[in-house]
Scaffold this active site. Structure first.
Site, PDB file in Angstrom:
ATOM      1  N   CYS A   1      -5.640  12.989  13.807  1.00 41.21           N
ATOM      2  CA  CYS A   1      -5.258  11.238  12.657  1.00 41.21           C
ATOM      3  C   CYS A   1      -5.101  10.866  13.817  1.00 41.21           C
ATOM      4  CB  CYS A   1      -3.936  10.990  11.898  1.00 41.21           C
ATOM      5  SG  CYS A   1      -3.831   9.244  11.648  1.00 41.21           S
TER       6      CYS A   1
ATOM      7  N   LYS B   1       1.219  -1.075  -0.151  1.00 39.53           N
ATOM      8  CA  LYS B   1       0.008   0.049   0.025  1.00 39.53           C
ATOM      9  C   LYS B   1       1.093   0.968   0.220  1.00 39.53           C
ATOM     10  CE  LYS B   1      -1.519   1.276   4.134  1.00 39.53           C
ATOM     11  NZ  LYS B   1      -1.169   2.919   4.239  1.00 39.53           N
ATOM     12  N   ASN B   2       2.122   1.266   0.671  1.00 36.06           N
ATOM     13  CA  ASN B   2       2.547   2.521   1.048  1.00 36.06           C
ATOM     14  C   ASN B   2       4.007   2.754  -0.226  1.00 36.06           C
ATOM     15  OD1 ASN B   2       1.082   2.948   3.652  1.00 36.06           O
ATOM     16  ND2 ASN B   2       2.804   2.699   4.605  1.00 36.06           N
TER      17      ASN B   2
ATOM     18  N   ILE C   1       7.554   6.812  17.268  1.00 37.40           N
ATOM     19  CA  ILE C   1       7.282   7.574  16.088  1.00 37.40           C
ATOM     20  C   ILE C   1       6.173   8.336  16.207  1.00 37.40           C
ATOM     21  CG2 ILE C   1       7.118   7.718  13.855  1.00 37.40           C
ATOM     22  CD1 ILE C   1       9.540   6.165  14.176  1.00 37.40           C
TER      23      ILE C   1
ATOM     24  N   ARG D   1      -8.303  -0.628   4.446  1.00 41.00           N
ATOM     25  CA  ARG D   1      -8.118   0.327   4.134  1.00 41.00           C
ATOM     26  C   ARG D   1      -6.407  -0.762   3.291  1.00 41.00           C
ATOM     27  NH1 ARG D   1      -6.523   4.484   7.750  1.00 41.00           N
ATOM     28  NH2 ARG D   1      -5.293   5.420   5.380  1.00 41.00           N
TER      29      ARG D   1
ATOM     30  N   ARG E   1      -5.226  10.405   4.449  1.00 38.26           N
ATOM     31  CA  ARG E   1      -4.389  11.285   4.587  1.00 38.26           C
ATOM     32  C   ARG E   1      -2.947  11.616   3.081  1.00 38.26           C
ATOM     33  NH1 ARG E   1      -3.155  12.598   9.182  1.00 38.26           N
ATOM     34  NH2 ARG E   1      -1.431  13.858   9.064  1.00 38.26           N
TER      35      ARG E   1
ATOM     36  N   ASP F   1       4.479   0.574  12.096  1.00 45.31           N
ATOM     37  CA  ASP F   1       3.376  -0.234  11.490  1.00 45.31           C
ATOM     38  C   ASP F   1       3.191  -1.409  11.583  1.00 45.31           C
ATOM     39  OD1 ASP F   1       2.942   1.622   8.237  1.00 45.31           O
ATOM     40  OD2 ASP F   1       2.569   2.097  10.365  1.00 45.31           O
TER      41      ASP F   1
ATOM     42  N   ARG G   1       0.239  14.465  13.382  1.00 41.74           N
ATOM     43  CA  ARG G   1       0.690  14.310  11.828  1.00 41.74           C
ATOM     44  C   ARG G   1       0.766  15.931  11.099  1.00 41.74           C
ATOM     45  NH1 ARG G   1      -1.175   8.360  10.025  1.00 41.74           N
ATOM     46  NH2 ARG G   1       0.549   8.421   8.727  1.00 41.74           N
TER      47      ARG G   1
HETATM   48  C1  EPZ Z   1       4.230   6.795   6.643  1.00 41.37           C
HETATM   49  O1  EPZ Z   1       3.253   7.870   6.740  1.00 41.37           O
HETATM   50  C2  EPZ Z   1       3.499   5.750   6.349  1.00 41.37           C
HETATM   51  N1  EPZ Z   1       1.713   6.517   6.140  1.00 41.37           N
HETATM   52  C3  EPZ Z   1       3.108   5.443   7.500  1.00 41.37           C
HETATM   53  O2  EPZ Z   1       2.169   4.360   7.619  1.00 41.37           O
HETATM   54  C4  EPZ Z   1       3.600   4.871   8.371  1.00 41.37           C
HETATM   55  O3  EPZ Z   1       2.928   4.827   9.694  1.00 41.37           O
HETATM   56  C5  EPZ Z   1       5.368   6.352   8.833  1.00 41.37           C
HETATM   57  O4  EPZ Z   1       5.626   5.902   7.192  1.00 41.37           O
HETATM   58  C6  EPZ Z   1       5.992   5.649   9.808  1.00 41.37           C
HETATM   59  O5  EPZ Z   1       6.769   4.343   9.456  1.00 41.37           O
HETATM   60  C7  EPZ Z   1       2.178   5.766   3.947  1.00 41.37           C
HETATM   61  O6  EPZ Z   1       3.704   5.302   3.780  1.00 41.37           O
HETATM   62  C8  EPZ Z   1       1.291   6.564   3.334  1.00 41.37           C
HETATM   63  P1  EPZ Z   1       6.396  10.221   8.887  1.00 41.37           P
HETATM   64  P2  EPZ Z   1       4.463   9.650   7.055  1.00 41.37           P
HETATM   65  O7  EPZ Z   1       6.202  10.939   7.867  1.00 41.37           O
HETATM   66  O8  EPZ Z   1       4.554  10.128   6.053  1.00 41.37           O
HETATM   67  C9  EPZ Z   1       6.303  13.815  11.694  1.00 41.37           C
HETATM   68  C10 EPZ Z   1       0.299   2.783   7.258  1.00 41.37           C
HETATM   69  O9  EPZ Z   1      -0.490   2.245   8.832  1.00 41.37           O
HETATM   70  N2  EPZ Z   1       5.923  15.134  10.837  1.00 41.37           N
HETATM   71  O10 EPZ Z   1       7.293   9.206   8.595  1.00 41.37           O
HETATM   72  O11 EPZ Z   1       2.803  10.277   7.697  1.00 41.37           O
HETATM   73  C11 EPZ Z   1       4.796  12.581  12.519  1.00 41.37           C
HETATM   74  O12 EPZ Z   1       4.585  13.473  12.762  1.00 41.37           O
HETATM   75  C12 EPZ Z   1       0.352   4.253   7.658  1.00 41.37           C
HETATM   76  O13 EPZ Z   1      -0.549   2.244   6.630  1.00 41.37           O
HETATM   77  C13 EPZ Z   1       5.585  16.174  11.166  1.00 41.37           C
HETATM   78  O14 EPZ Z   1       6.283  16.178  12.242  1.00 41.37           O
HETATM   79  O15 EPZ Z   1       4.830   9.650   8.516  1.00 41.37           O
HETATM   80  C14 EPZ Z   1       5.955  11.399  13.015  1.00 41.37           C
HETATM   81  O16 EPZ Z   1       5.627  12.030  14.292  1.00 41.37           O
HETATM   82  C15 EPZ Z   1       0.141   4.795   8.935  1.00 41.37           C
HETATM   83  N3  EPZ Z   1       5.656  16.683  10.121  1.00 41.37           N
HETATM   84  C16 EPZ Z   1       7.326  11.863  12.061  1.00 41.37           C
HETATM   85  O17 EPZ Z   1       7.152  12.714  11.495  1.00 41.37           O
HETATM   86  C17 EPZ Z   1       6.088  16.273   8.921  1.00 41.37           C
HETATM   87  O18 EPZ Z   1       5.731  17.265   7.711  1.00 41.37           O
HETATM   88  C18 EPZ Z   1       6.853  10.275  11.323  1.00 41.37           C
HETATM   89  O19 EPZ Z   1       6.203  10.719  10.161  1.00 41.37           O
HETATM   90  C19 EPZ Z   1       5.868  15.042   7.953  1.00 41.37           C
HETATM   91  C20 EPZ Z   1       5.759  14.362   9.758  1.00 41.37           C
END
Ligand code: EPZ
Length: 425
Positions: free
Chosen positions: A116, A22-23, A333, A405, A92, A311, A121
């Site tokens: 979320c 998916k990702n 995370i 999803r 998202r 995840d 996020r």
């Molecule tokens: C990706 O989300 C995945 N989603 C998530 O999978 C996964 O949990 C996550 O990466 C971490 O591995 C997809 O790929 C579609 P991040 P993403 O930006 O990119 C902070 C699932 O279950 N952050 O790496 O949204 C954030 O809040 C989903 O399949 C900021 O502060 O995660 C978090 O604490 C859930 N500002 C950390 O970074 C930003 O602009 C990592 O989030 C961006 C992120």
């Protein structure tokens, strides 16, 4: 509303085929917006999230054909650059169209994803990154509007946290920028490697795949291409843990063991025998002298790749809930990713939470008891499925739209391994 019903206590056995990730599918579908033409993607999982993104692509003016796991997307026409709140609020990851639309059309308006279940996020890293490439970004009435006068201009961008989708969004935008972009402290998840391979096949010039520093030499144009989505490592991990929690033995095919270093290490620490080759895994459960399932307790701390994936945190907690002792689970995370704890405790698990740390006292032979429980987010719901499969008696999971999803044909795949599971209205 549909529920998932599970009669637990059946050791899972046999063989299973993993779907595309998916990702990886989400960013690779978004990347097709960068170049006009018909793009071909193989191994695309048929999930609620991929269908949501394809609906958004249609709203932008694209058309597509989707048969089985083969997807053809025609991005010749993009007649507007807005991703509506109605769509983004359901997924998202729709924010991934921001970079490609901005780079291709010079403007993009995307609804802010909003909160979320697992955390705030924000997308501030994405916006900061686009501003570093010369875009003007403004937040208005719940939307981020980004625009450029001519072309994006390459620059160096540093991420405070190696964000997965921020890395992907910047990467895509930088391919059509003037000059060189360097992304520092970039995320290294395998899905990003899949995206880089696709962008290079479309004519992009990128160095630093699988490293935390990615360099993009911008080009004037890209072209459509054919690519394959990598296997879903989170789906693989979920089934490995499910098979183990039921004391089963099975082979998982069409997966990529090399993408799961941390999980395989932790399953071995918990006593499981894991045999691996390039595209498949075989798992055998540990038994006590009396022949009973004997899972050993161990600790995990979630980290960006190649660390233990967040995840797969909830799923591993369900396994530790039936282990032979105390384990500590640190979630580093996301700030609110223990929504499954209360539901697991309804099934008899003994888990205490203190901030970002969960203390799990394994129930060992006593095990868990089936109960009615509620899904709260995608991965939390899969941990309830695992607990239900391991528990004695019947478990009834509501709000299973969360599962749809991210897990393709879940009921068929589980019943194929001998599980007693079905959907009920
Ligand atoms: C990706 O989300 C995945 N989603 C998530 O999978 C996964 O949990 C996550 O990466 C971490 O591995 C997809 O790929 C579609 P991040 P993403 O930006 O990119 C902070 C699932 O279950 N952050 O790496 O949204 C954030 O809040 C989903 O399949 C900021 O502060 O995660 C978090 O604490 C859930 N500002 C950390 O970074 C930003 O602009 C990592 O989030 C961006 C992120």
């Amino acid at each position: 509303m549909e529920k998932l019903v599970i009669e637990g206590g059946v050791p899972l056995r046999g063989e299973l085929k993993i779907s595309g990730a998916k990702n990886a599918a989400l960013p690779l579908i978004a990347a097709t917006l960068l170049a006009p033409g018909t793009h071909v993607l193989y191994n695309v999982p048929n999930l609620r999230d991929t269908r949501t993104l394809l609906k958004l692509m249609e709203e932008l003016g694209c058309s597509y054909e989707y048969n089985g796991s083969l997807l053809k997307v025609d991005t010749t026409i993009i007649n507007h650059s807005e991703a509506s709140y109605e769509l983004v609020k359901t997924m998202r990851a729709s924010v991934l169209v921001l970079g490609p639309l901005l780079a291709r059309t010079g403007a993009a308006k995307v609804s802010l994803p909003g909160g979320c279940a697992i955390g705030a996020r924000p997308i501030d890293f994405h916006i900061k990154g686009f501003e570093h490439l010369g875009a003007v970004c403004k937040l208005e009435s719940g939307y981020v509007e980004a625009s450029i006068s001519d072309r994006l201009v390459g620059n160096t961008v540093y991420f405070d946290i190696p964000s997965v989708t921020a890395t992907e969004n910047l990467l895509m935008a930088a391919t059509l920028a003037k000059g060189i972009t360097v992304i520092k402290n970039a995320a290294r998840e395998p899905e990003i490697g899949n995206l880089i391979d696709m962008l290079i096949s479309m004519g992009a010039e990128i160095e630093g795949k699988d490293s935390d520093t990615i360099t993009v030499h911008g080009v004037r144009h890209l072209h459509a291409a054919e690519n394959r989505i990598i296997p879903d490592r989170i789906e693989t991990g979920t089934y490995l843990i499910a098979i183990g929690a039921t004391g089963g033995e099975a082979t998982i095919n069409n997966c990529c063991p090399a993408h799961l270093p941390a999980l395989l290490e932790k399953l071995r620490e918990a006593g499981f025998t894991i045999l691996e080759d390039k595209h498949s895994l075989h798992i055998r459960s540990p038994r006590s002298a009396e022949g009973k399932l004997h899972v050993m307790h161990t600790n995990i701390t979630t980290r960006p790749y190649p660390g233990y994936p967040t995840d797969l945190q909830a799923q591993f907690m369900a396994l530790m809930a039936i282990s032979d002792g105390a384990s500590i689970i640190n979630e580093t995370i996301f700030e609110n990713r223990f929504m499954h704890v209360a539901e697991l405790c309804r099934m008899g698990a003994d888990i205490k939470v203190d901030g970002k740390t969960a203390f799990v006292s394994g129930k060992g032979d006593t095990g868990l008891l089936g109960a009615p429980v509620m899904a709260t987010d995608l991965r939390a719901s899969s941990s309830l499925v695992i607990a239900g499969l391991a528990a004695s008696g019947k478990t009834c999971i509501s709000r299973i739209y969360h599962l749809e999803r991210g897990y393709e044909n879940l009921v068929e795949k589980l019943t194929g391994l001998g599980a007693r599971v079905w959907k009920e209205r």
